[in-house]
Design an enzyme around this catalytic site. Structure first.
Site, PDB file in Angstrom:
ATOM      1  CG  ASP A 330      -4.511   7.317   1.544  1.00 30.65           C
ATOM      2  OD1 ASP A 330      -4.864   6.185   1.899  1.00 30.65           O
ATOM      3  OD2 ASP A 330      -5.308   8.174   1.104  1.00 30.65           O
ATOM      4  CD  GLU A 373      -7.754   5.035  -0.751  1.00 28.72           C
ATOM      5  OE1 GLU A 373      -8.326   5.945  -0.133  1.00 28.72           O
ATOM      6  OE2 GLU A 373      -8.259   3.912  -0.935  1.00 28.72           O
TER       7      GLU A 373
END
Length: 458
Positions: A330, A373
């Site tokens: 992430d 993301e």
């Protein structure tokens, strides 16, 4: 399944005669007595091939053909113009309208049946591509049928197989105004060149000295790399039997010597257009398949594909008692990137992030964007220590080099947090590994970000 042939003629006697001949050859026959009726039948997708008379009241055959070939839903249907007109300019007008062939009355039955079988086979080869390509519209791709129907057939790459220098020069001179033409006198070298070069059409002389043009035709139609290339045969009037044999083998068209320049140009243009029509549909199919499994921003696999593939990888790992590891990555503070620099900059960061992750993984690894993301990497035959080392390598690669944004005019620092987990004997499914990796990622975030935490380190 028998091909469905639409006969369009305003003379009832002509309709009945052709219908009887084709029915005796086990074709399914449809009939129409006017251009508008023919267009309506074709728009409903009923025929596989159209036999079209020219001289009809209201809308002649040339106009019907032109409309069929300019409409995306009917452009793929082969059209043979059947008429008493026999001058070169008449054939040229029909071919310019988009006709796939031009037969002169009174019809030779053997030639008619060979042409109908050849063109109906060609249509059946493109129907599945059309059906699949049409689904592209639901995936947001521009309508592939519209793009394919707009193909002009010009600027093709043509390979001319002719060993008589003077004949080759005349044909090359005529075609070069509209196409890139290369001459190859040797049939075996021609087969190799057609396989290795980006060729749209091959013109094969049946008068090659000591060589068999039909054998070359057969080779081109049988090889994976050349079977989609348009093949045109060139022969004398007495070569009629060999030409019909060539159509059975898979040749798309033919020219009888002496070859009229305008007819040559029209037939080559038709075949280049046919080949590119099929290529566009095939490319569209490939694009739609990629869209079904790839994330369009990053080029990574999407979540749908990952869920299916990861389950299979987990089952194989358990069956063979081999290691399997999962990383969940992430990008740190990605919301700040979007808020501070804009979503376009955020997209640039995600693309570069995906590239850096790919650069640190193997071809057998599965790399997928889960959304936002977050990226998941599945590492087959990789244990905890090796997986941790890969994760650390990715983390360093992200941290050590700033990310370019605004088309390389600015750079910003980016870091990533990573959670790692490996398969355990008690895992019931791949979801167990992903859950542990996700929990490890949460701890990495809570511990200050820009770090790797393995699930078994908790």
């Amino acid at each position: 399944m028998s091909a469905r042939v639409l006969i369009v003629d305003d003379v009832p006697a002509n309709l009945k005669l052709l219908e009887a001949k084709l029915s005796a050859e086990y074709f399914d026959v449809l009939t129409a007595t006017s251009g508008p009726d023919a267009l309506a039948i074709c728009e409903r997708g009923e025929p596989d091939i159209v036999l079209l008379d020219v001289m009809m009241p209201g809308m002649n055959g040339f106009e019907v053909c032109r409309r069929l070939k300019s409409t995306p839903v009917t452009a793929h249907i082969p059209v043979v113009i059947v008429t008493a007109l026999d001058q070169p300019r008449d054939r040229l007008q029909g071919l310019d309208a988009g006709a796939d062939d031009f037969l002169t009355k009174p019809l030779d039955d053997v030639a008619l049946f060979a042409r109908v079988r050849s063109l109906s086979r060609l249509k059946s080869m493109t129907d599945e591509l059309r059906n699949r390509a049409a689904a592209s519209r639901r995936l947001g791709i521009a309508d592939p049928l519209v793009a394919a129907a707009a193909e002009t057939g010009l600027n093709g790459r043509v390979l001319l197989v002719e060993d008589r220098v003077s004949v080759a020069e005349r044909l090359q001179s005529a075609l070069s105004a509209f196409h890139l033409v290369e001459v190859e006198p040797d049939s075996q070298r021609a087969a190799v060149r057609a396989a290795e070069e980006d060729v749209d059409a091959v013109l094969i002389s049946l008068d090659l000295q000591g060589q068999d043009g039909l054998r070359l035709c057969s080779q081109l139609r049988s090889l994976d790399r050349t079977r989609d290339i348009s093949v045109l045969l060139m022969g004398e009037a007495e070569d009629r039997g060999r030409i019909l044999r060539g159509l059975d083998i898979g040749a798309h068209d033919f020219l009888i010597r002496p070859i009229d320049r305008n007819e040559l140009l029209a037939r080559v243009r038709t075949q280049v257009r046919r080949k590119r029509f099929t290529d566009r549909l095939r490319d569209s199919l490939q694009s739609s398949m990629e869209m079904a499994v790839l994330d369009q921003l990053t080029g990574l696999h999407n979540r749908r594909f990952m869920d299916t593939r990861l389950a299979a990888m987990f089952d194989e790992s358990a069956l063979r008692a081999r290691a399997l590891s999962v990383m969940v990555l992430d990008v740190d503070h990605f919301k700040v990137v979007n808020d501070s620099w804009g979503h376009d900059a955020g997209d640039e960061v995600l693309k570069e992030f995906a590239d850096r992750v790919r650069a640190c993984t193997r071809g057998i690894d599965l790399v997928a964007r889960m959304g936002g993301e977050e990226v998941v990497v599945v590492l087959p035959e990789t244990g905890p220590k090796a997986a941790y080392a890969v994760a650390e390598r990715i983390r360093e690669r992200v941290e050590n080099t700033p990310f370019a944004i605004y088309n390389n005019s600015r750079e910003i620092p980016v870091t990533v947090s990573i959670g790692v987990a490996s398969r355990k004997a008690g895992d019931a499914s791949s979801a167990d590994i992903v859950k542990r990796a996700d929990d490890a990622l949460y701890r990495a975030k809570a511990s200050g970000r820009n770090r790797v935490i393995a699930a078994n380190a908790a």
